[in-house]
Design an enzyme around this catalytic site. Structure first.
Site, PDB file in Angstrom:
ATOM      1  N   TYR A   1      11.123 -33.999 -13.008  1.00  0.00           N
ATOM      2  CA  TYR A   1       9.670 -33.885 -13.041  1.00  0.00           C
ATOM      3  C   TYR A   1       9.100 -33.865 -11.630  1.00  0.00           C
ATOM      4  O   TYR A   1       9.781 -34.199 -10.653  1.00  0.00           O
ATOM      5  CB  TYR A   1       9.040 -35.048 -13.831  1.00  0.00           C
ATOM      6  CG  TYR A   1       9.179 -36.400 -13.166  1.00  0.00           C
ATOM      7  CD1 TYR A   1       8.234 -36.856 -12.248  1.00  0.00           C
ATOM      8  CD2 TYR A   1      10.267 -37.232 -13.449  1.00  0.00           C
ATOM      9  CE1 TYR A   1       8.370 -38.085 -11.617  1.00  0.00           C
ATOM     10  CE2 TYR A   1      10.409 -38.464 -12.830  1.00  0.00           C
ATOM     11  CZ  TYR A   1       9.452 -38.886 -11.916  1.00  0.00           C
ATOM     12  OH  TYR A   1       9.585 -40.101 -11.297  1.00  0.00           O
TER      13      TYR A   1
ATOM     14  N   ARG B   1      -4.036  -1.362  -5.785  1.00  0.00           N
ATOM     15  CA  ARG B   1      -3.269  -2.601  -5.631  1.00  0.00           C
ATOM     16  C   ARG B   1      -3.738  -3.561  -6.720  1.00  0.00           C
ATOM     17  O   ARG B   1      -4.816  -3.382  -7.297  1.00  0.00           O
ATOM     18  CB  ARG B   1      -3.478  -3.222  -4.251  1.00  0.00           C
ATOM     19  CG  ARG B   1      -4.918  -3.593  -3.935  1.00  0.00           C
ATOM     20  CD  ARG B   1      -5.075  -4.010  -2.479  1.00  0.00           C
ATOM     21  NE  ARG B   1      -6.469  -4.247  -2.142  1.00  0.00           N
ATOM     22  CZ  ARG B   1      -6.915  -4.336  -0.900  1.00  0.00           C
ATOM     23  NH1 ARG B   1      -6.092  -4.216   0.105  1.00  0.00           N
ATOM     24  NH2 ARG B   1      -8.194  -4.553  -0.656  1.00  0.00           N
TER      25      ARG B   1
ATOM     26  N   HIS C   1     -15.971  -7.741   2.562  1.00  0.00           N
ATOM     27  CA  HIS C   1     -14.899  -8.634   3.018  1.00  0.00           C
ATOM     28  C   HIS C   1     -15.125 -10.053   2.501  1.00  0.00           C
ATOM     29  O   HIS C   1     -14.216 -10.691   1.962  1.00  0.00           O
ATOM     30  CB  HIS C   1     -14.844  -8.621   4.553  1.00  0.00           C
ATOM     31  CG  HIS C   1     -13.821  -9.548   5.137  1.00  0.00           C
ATOM     32  ND1 HIS C   1     -14.116 -10.845   5.503  1.00  0.00           N
ATOM     33  CD2 HIS C   1     -12.503  -9.374   5.390  1.00  0.00           C
ATOM     34  CE1 HIS C   1     -13.030 -11.424   5.969  1.00  0.00           C
ATOM     35  NE2 HIS C   1     -12.037 -10.550   5.918  1.00  0.00           N
TER      36      HIS C   1
ATOM     37  N   CYS D   1       6.910 -37.692  -6.138  1.00  0.00           N
ATOM     38  CA  CYS D   1       5.542 -38.150  -6.361  1.00  0.00           C
ATOM     39  C   CYS D   1       4.680 -38.017  -5.115  1.00  0.00           C
ATOM     40  O   CYS D   1       3.564 -38.527  -5.067  1.00  0.00           O
ATOM     41  CB  CYS D   1       5.529 -39.595  -6.848  1.00  0.00           C
ATOM     42  SG  CYS D   1       6.249 -40.757  -5.683  1.00  0.00           S
TER      43      CYS D   1
ATOM     44  N   LYS E   1       0.830  -1.200   0.000  1.00  0.00           N
ATOM     45  CA  LYS E   1       0.000   0.000   0.000  1.00  0.00           C
ATOM     46  C   LYS E   1       0.869   1.256   0.000  1.00  0.00           C
ATOM     47  O   LYS E   1       0.648   2.180  -0.795  1.00  0.00           O
ATOM     48  CB  LYS E   1      -0.908  -0.027   1.234  1.00  0.00           C
ATOM     49  CG  LYS E   1      -2.045   0.969   1.201  1.00  0.00           C
ATOM     50  CD  LYS E   1      -2.986   0.729   2.385  1.00  0.00           C
ATOM     51  CE  LYS E   1      -3.668  -0.612   2.287  1.00  0.00           C
ATOM     52  NZ  LYS E   1      -4.610  -0.856   3.384  1.00  0.00           N
TER      53      LYS E   1
ATOM     54  N   ARG F   1      -3.769   3.104   8.371  1.00  0.00           N
ATOM     55  CA  ARG F   1      -4.006   1.805   7.740  1.00  0.00           C
ATOM     56  C   ARG F   1      -2.742   0.965   7.821  1.00  0.00           C
ATOM     57  O   ARG F   1      -1.631   1.481   7.762  1.00  0.00           O
ATOM     58  CB  ARG F   1      -4.388   1.967   6.258  1.00  0.00           C
ATOM     59  CG  ARG F   1      -5.732   2.601   5.989  1.00  0.00           C
ATOM     60  CD  ARG F   1      -5.977   2.693   4.490  1.00  0.00           C
ATOM     61  NE  ARG F   1      -7.343   3.061   4.154  1.00  0.00           N
ATOM     62  CZ  ARG F   1      -7.756   4.298   3.942  1.00  0.00           C
ATOM     63  NH1 ARG F   1      -6.893   5.304   4.051  1.00  0.00           N
ATOM     64  NH2 ARG F   1      -9.015   4.543   3.620  1.00  0.00           N
TER      65      ARG F   1
ATOM     66  N   GLY G   1      -8.068  -6.989   5.115  1.00  0.00           N
ATOM     67  CA  GLY G   1      -8.765  -6.987   6.394  1.00  0.00           C
ATOM     68  C   GLY G   1      -7.954  -7.439   7.590  1.00  0.00           C
ATOM     69  O   GLY G   1      -8.502  -7.643   8.656  1.00  0.00           O
TER      70      GLY G   1
ATOM     71  N   SER H   1      12.372 -41.860  -7.521  1.00  0.00           N
ATOM     72  CA  SER H   1      11.165 -41.075  -7.304  1.00  0.00           C
ATOM     73  C   SER H   1      11.079 -40.804  -5.802  1.00  0.00           C
ATOM     74  O   SER H   1      11.018 -41.738  -5.003  1.00  0.00           O
ATOM     75  CB  SER H   1       9.926 -41.839  -7.769  1.00  0.00           C
ATOM     76  OG  SER H   1       8.764 -41.086  -7.524  1.00  0.00           O
TER      77      SER H   1
ATOM     78  N   MET I   1      -5.896  -5.733   9.358  1.00  0.00           N
ATOM     79  CA  MET I   1      -6.003  -4.690  10.381  1.00  0.00           C
ATOM     80  C   MET I   1      -6.985  -3.669   9.835  1.00  0.00           C
ATOM     81  O   MET I   1      -6.768  -3.085   8.781  1.00  0.00           O
ATOM     82  CB  MET I   1      -4.633  -4.054  10.615  1.00  0.00           C
ATOM     83  CG  MET I   1      -4.661  -2.666  11.221  1.00  0.00           C
ATOM     84  SD  MET I   1      -5.084  -2.650  12.965  1.00  0.00           S
ATOM     85  CE  MET I   1      -5.173  -0.874  13.241  1.00  0.00           C
TER      86      MET I   1
END
Length: 893
Positions: free
Chosen positions: A856, A342, A461, A836, A28, A98, A107, A769, A109
Site C-alpha cells: 500500500y 494533439r 497561452h 507513508c 507534433k 515549430r 509555448g 512503513s 518555443m
C-alpha cells in the site's frame, strides 16, 4: 541513433514516420505524419528528429554532418510537393518552423511563420497573389517573429513600432493599415531588428532556416523549458524535434481564416466542437489575444462549407486517436488545411466526463479510459474549492472575462511572475494578473492560486496552461486596464494595487474585489462511475495519513482502505493537553511524570476511539510520539514567561528546561524510539490508550485493527525494547476486557541502517512503513526544512532531475526501500509493507512502489483519489508490459 537519418518527410498522402515514433519525431511530428497517412489535408513538411537536438546540445551546438544535406533534401521535397521554390520570387515557398517534443509542452518555443521571405520574395508573392497587403503583412509578421523568437529582439519593440504607425495613420486596428502602410512598417521593423542585433536582417532563406533550427534546439535547455519540465515532472526526454512545414495562409482576405478548436469542450467535457477563429489572420493572432476571435459556431454562418468539412475531419481525428483532440487549422481562400492535432489539455471535470462519454460511446474501453484519458492530477483539480455564491453587487465585480479555466481562487494581486514565485515561496497566496501571459510566465503561473489576463481568448497561452494545471483562470478581461509601472490595475471606477486581495471565479469568468469565502466542490455521477472503474483495476491499497476522526471519515469517503499514518503528537497541542505534556516535561521525578501522563491518557484514548470508529473494519496505523520534547515548549522569552505563569512554575525553571532540551540537530537527536527508551512511561501510556480504545470498541461490536508503529529505529534492539513494552501493556489491558483484540506492532523504516538491516528487524516486526520523508533526508543529508534554499538551483542546473522530497529517488532512497522490502520478506513472508511519506501521493513514486511490490501507499486524505488512480494505472501499465514482453508461441505442427 537512427542510422544517421535525421530528417523524416510527410505530405502528399504519405509519410516516413507515424505516431508510434513519438520519441523520435516528437508528438507534433508524429501526428503530422499520421494525419497524412489517414488522408487529412496537411501541408507537406519534414521533421528533424529529437536525436538531432541531443547531438546539437551534446556537441557544442554543432549539427550532425549529414543534417545539412538532409535539410536541403527536405526543402527539395517541399518544393516538389508544393510546386514552388524556396527563395524563388516567381513561385515562392514559405515555411513555418515549430518545436515539438515527445510530451506536449505548450509555448516552450514560439512558432516562426513565413520563413523564406525577403525583399524580392515579398514582391513576387504580391504579384502571384495579386494582393500587396497580404504579402507585406506576411513579411512584417516574419520579421517580428524571427527577431523575437530566433534572435531575442523583444516582441514589444515591434508592437510599439506598430502602435506608433497606427497612431500616425489614425487607425485603431491592425487590419486598417493599408499595403503602403505595411510596406513602411516592414522598413521600420528592419530598423528595430538592426538596432537590437547590430546586423542587417538576413535576406538568404537558407540562412534564415539555419538560424531558426538552431533556435529550436537552443530552446530545449532554456530556463522556461527546464522550469516547465520540472513543474510537470517530465523526465527522460532527449530533446525537441523541429517541424518545418509549407505555409498556408489564413490572411489572404475575407475568404481565409485561421483557428484553434477542440473536439469537445476542454472546460466542461461537453460533446460539441469548441474553439475560436479569426478571419483574414495567421495562427499566432488567435492565441496572442491581439484581436478578439469569433467562437467556432460563427464559422457555420460565415463559411458553412468549411465548417462542415472541419466538423467531419475533427470527428475522424477523435475516432482515430481515441481521445479529445486540440486542432489548429487554416482556411486559405476557401480550402481547409489541418496544421496540427494533439491530445487536448482539459480540466479535471472535463477529463472525467470525456472519459466516461468515450466509453459509453464505444470509442474506448474502460481500461483505456483509466489508463490514458485521466491524469492523476486531473483528480486533484476536482478537489479545488469554488467561490460561495453570495449574489455579488456590481460594485464588487472588477471585471468580466472569459471562463478560461474553472475553479476559484483568492489571493494577493501580483503583476510580475518573478514576484509571484518569491511571495509563494514565503507562503503567500497570490493571483497573477497580466495583460497576457507567455512561456516566460510559467514559473509565476505555477506559483499562483489563479490567473487573470486582460486580453486573450479561450485558447490563449494563459487559458491552455491554466487548464492543464487545474488553476482557475479568467482570460480576456478587457474591463480592466493594467499599469505595470504603477503596479496597479483599474476598471475605471476602482483601482487595485499590487498586494491587495482579489477573488476570481474561473467557471463564470468574473474577478471580484477582496477576499471571498470558498466552498468545497462536490462530485457528480461521472466521477463516481470513473472511480468504480479505477477500483476495478487497482490492487495496491491506498491508505490515508489522518490524525482526526474528521480526516479519517474524509479519507474513507475518498476510498482509503485504512490509515497508514496517525501522528499522535498532533493530538498533544490542544489547550487542555499541551499543559499536561509540558508538566510531564518539567517533572523532576517519575511520580510527577506519571501523574501528567495519567492526565493525558483519557484524552489519547478518546482520540483513538474516534478514529477507530471512523475507520471501523479497516487497519489504523498509529505512530508513537516522534518529535523531540523541546517542540512542546515555548521558545521566545515572552512565551516562556507566559507559559511559566500558566503552569505556576518559576520562569527560571522553564528557561533552564528549554536550554537543557535544546539540541544542535534535533532531527537527529532525542526523538522517536529514543524518547520511548529513555522515558518508557510515554510508550506505556500511549500503548495503553490505543489498546484500551480498541478493546472498548471491540467489546461493543466494532471491528478494530490497531497497528502500533515504533518510529525512528536503527537497530533490532531498539525495536525489541519498545515492542516488549507494548506487548506487556496488551496483556494487562486485555485482561480487563471481554477478549483480546488483534493488533500488530511494526516500525517506520526511516533510518538508512534500519533499511539495511531489515532482515534482522523483520524477525520481530509485523509490518514496515517506510517514512520516505526522513529516509530521503537522512540518505541525502539534506535538511527537509532548509533544502528549499538550494533545491531550485539544483533543479535549474540539472544536478537533480526532480525534488527528491516530492518524487522518490529511485536510485538511492528507492534502492534502500527495495532492499528492505526484499530482505524483510525473506525472513517474514507475511510482513505488510507500505510507505507513508509525502511520496505516497505522488504518481511517479506510486508507480515505483507498485513495481517493487509494496502492499500500500498512504497519503493525505484529499490525495487519496489521485493515489488510487495512479495505482490503477501502474497495474495496467504492468499488465501491458507483460503482454508486449510475452514470448510468441511456436506455431502448431
Amino acid at each position: 541513433m537512427s542510422e544517421n537519418k535525421w530528417v523524416y518527410t510527410f505530405g502528399g498522402g504519405s509519410a516516413e514516420g507515424n505516431r508510434t515514433m513519438k520519441e523520435l519525431l516528437g508528438g507534433k511530428g508524429a501526428n503530422l505524419a499520421e494525419m497524412c497517412t489517414i488522408g487529412l489535408p496537411v501541408p507537406a513538411g519534414f521533421t528533424i528528429t529529437t536525436e538531432s537536438c541531443k547531438y546539437y546540445n551534446d556537441h557544442e551546438k554543432s549539427w550532425p554532418k549529414e543534417l545539412k544535406a538532409q535539410v536541403r533534401e527536405g526543402i527539395a521535397f517541399l518544393e516538389d510537393q508544393m510546386k514552388t521554390g524556396f527563395g524563388d520570387p516567381e513561385k515562392p515557398l514559405l515555411v513555418s518552423v515549430r518545436s515539438g517534443a515527445a510530451d506536449s509542452m505548450p509555448g516552450m518555443m514560439d512558432t516562426v511563420l513565413n520563413l523564406g521571405m525577403n525583399d524580392e520574395v515579398v514582391e513576387g508573392l504580391a504579384r502571384v497573389t495579386g494582393n500587396d497587403r497580404f504579402a507585406y503583412d506576411s513579411y512584417r509578421r516574419f520579421i517580428d517573429m524571427f527577431g523575437d523568437v530566433v534572435m531575442g529582439v523583444p516582441h514589444e519593440h515591434f508592437e510599439e513600432t506598430m502602435e506608433e504607425l497606427k497612431q500616425e495613420m489614425n487607425v485603431k486596428n491592425d487590419n486598417d493599415l493599408t499595403a503602403e502602410n505595411l510596406r513602411e512598417l516592414v522598413d521600420r521593423y528592419k530598423a528595430v531588428y538592426r538596432k537590437a542585433t547590430g546586423f542587417m536582417f538576413p535576406e538568404d532563406p537558407r540562412e534564415q532556416l539555419h538560424f531558426a533550427i538552431n533556435a529550436v534546439f537552443n530552446s530545449w535547455n532554456s530556463p522556461r523549458a527546464n522550469k516547465y519540465r520540472s513543474i510537470n515532472k517530465i523526465f527522460g526526454l532527449i530533446g525537441t524535434a523541429v517541424n518545418i512545414q509549407a505555409m498556408v495562409f489564413g490572411n489572404t482576405g475575407d475568404d481565409s481564416a485561421t483557428g484553434v478548436c477542440f473536439t469537445r469542450n476542454p472546460s466542461t467535457g461537453e460533446h460539441k466542437l469548441y474553439g475560436e477563429f479569426l478571419i483574414n489572420a495567421q495562427g499566432e493572432d488567435v492565441v496572442a489575444g491581439i484581436r478578439t476571435p469569433h467562437p467556432i459556431d460563427d464559422l457555420k454562418e460565415i463559411m458553412p462549407y468549411s465548417y462542415q468539412e472541419l466538423d467531419a475531419l475533427t470527428r475522424k481525428l477523435e475516432m482515430h486517436y481515441k481521445n479529445m483532440q486540440d486542432i489548429e487549422f487554416t482556411i486559405q481562400q476557401g480550402k481547409l488545411y489541418i496544421l496540427q492535432t494533439r491530445n487536448g489539455k482539459r480540466t479535471g471535470h472535463a477529463a472525467i466526463k470525456i472519459a466516461v462519454d468515450l466509453v459509453n460511446e464505444g470509442i474506448v474501453s474502460r481500461e483505456d479510459a483509466v489508463m490514458k484519458l485521466v491524469d492523476p492530477l486531473h483528480l486533484d483539480q476536482l478537489l479545488h474549492p469554488q467561490l460561495k455564491d453570495e449574489g455579488y453587487d456590481d460594485a464588487e465585480v472588477l471585471g468580466r472575462g472569459l471562463p478560461a479555466s474553472p475553479g476559484a481562487a483568492v489571493g494577493k494581486v501580483v503583476l510580475n511572475s518573478d514576484e509571484a514565485e518569491k511571495l509563494s515561496a514565503k507562503g503567500e497566496k497570490v493571483i497573477l494578473v497580466r495583460i497576457e501571459t507567455s512561456p516566460e510566465d510559467v514559473g509565476g503561473m505555477a506559483a499562483s492560486q489563479g490567473i487573470v489576463t486582460s486580453r486573450g481568448g479561450m485558447t490563449s497561452h494563459a487559458a491552455v496552461v491554466a487548464r492543464g494545471w487545474g488553476k482557475p483562470c479568467v482570460a480576456g478581461c478587457s474591463d480592466i486596464i493594467i499599469n505595470y509601472k504603477k503596479r496597479t490595475f483599474t476598471n475605471g471606477h476602482i483601482t487595485v494595487k499590487e498586494g491587495e486581495y482579489i477573488s476570481l471565479d474561473g467557471s463564470l469568468g468574473i474577478v471580484l474585489l477582496g477576499e471571498k469565502p470558498l466552498v468545497e466542490p462536490s462530485f457528480d455521477d461521472d466521477y463516481h462511475t470513473f472511480m468504480e472503474w479505477v477500483e476495478e483495476f487497482q490492487h495496491m491499497g491506498v491508505r490515508a495519513n489522518a490524525d482526526t476522526p474528521e480526516d479519517a471519515l474524509n479519507a474513507r469517503g475518498h476510498g482509503a482502505v485504512g490509515i497508514g499514518l496517525c501522528r499522535t503528537e498532533h493530538m498533544f497541542f490542544a489547550d487542555n493537553r499541551i499543559s499536561a505534556i509540558r508538566r510531564m516535561i518539567l517533572a523532576e521525578s517519575a511520580e510527577e511524570r506519571q501523574e501528567s501522563l495519567n492526565e493525558l491518557l483519557p484524552y489519547q484514548r478518546d482520540d483513538f476511539k474516534g478514529i477507530f470508529k471512523a475507520m471501523a473494519g479497516l487497519p489504523v496505523t498509529i505512530r508513537l510520539l516522534d518529535p523531540p520534547l523541546h517542540e512542546f515548549l515555548p521558545h521566545t522569552d515572552e512565551e516562556i514567561i507566559h507559559v511559566a505563569h500558566e503552569l505556576q512554575v518559576p520562569a527560571k525553571v522553564m528557561r533552564n528546561k528549554v536550554m537543557n532540551l535544546k539540541e544542535f540537530n534535533p532531527m537527529l537527536g532525542h526523538r522517536g524510539c529514543r524518547l520511548g527508551i529513555t522515558h518508557p512511561e510515554i510508550t506505556r501510556m500511549q500503548a495503553t490508550a490505543i489498546l484500551e480504545a480498541a478493546a472498548e470498541l471491540h467489546c461493543q461490536g466494532t471491528e478494530v485493527y490497531p497497528e502500533i508503529m515504533i518510529p525512528l529505529i536503527g537497530t533490532r534492539e531498539e525495536f525489541h525494547h519498545q515492542a516488549t513494552i507494548i506487548h506487556e501493556v496488551a496483556r494487562e489491558v486485555f485482561a480487563n476486557y471481554c477478549s483480546a483484540v488483534p493488533y500488530k506492532v511494526g516500525t517506520m523504516i526511516e533510518v538508512p541502517r534500519a533499511a539495511l538491516t531489515a532482515d534482522q528487524i523483520a524477525g520481530e516486526a509485523e509490518f514496515f512503513s517506510f517514512g520516505t520523508n526522513d529516509l530521503t533526508q537522512m540518505t541525502y543529508g539534506y535538511s527537509r526544512d532548509d533544502a528549499a534554499k538550494f533545491m531550485i538551483h539544483y533543479l535549474d542546473q540539472k544536478i537533480l532531475p526532480y525534488d527528491p522530497f516530492q518524487t522518490i529517488d529511485r536510485d538511492g532512497v528507492g534502492q534502500l526501500v527495495q532492499w528492505a522490502k526484499e530482505r524483510g520478506s525473506m525472513v517474514n513472508p507475511k510482513l505488510k509493507m507500505g510507505i507513508c511519506g509525502e511520496h505516497g501521493g505522488d504518481p511517479l513514486s506510486i508507480e515505483f512502489c507498485y513495481n517493487i511490490g509494496l502492499d500500500y501507499v498512504s497519503c493525505s486524505p484529499f490525495r487519496v483519489p489521485i493515489a488510487r488512480l495512479a495505482a490503477a494505472q501502474s497495474e495496467l501499465r504492468a499488465k501491458a508490459r507483460k503482454v508486449t514482453e510475452a514470448p510468441v508461441s511456436a506455431p502448431a505442427e
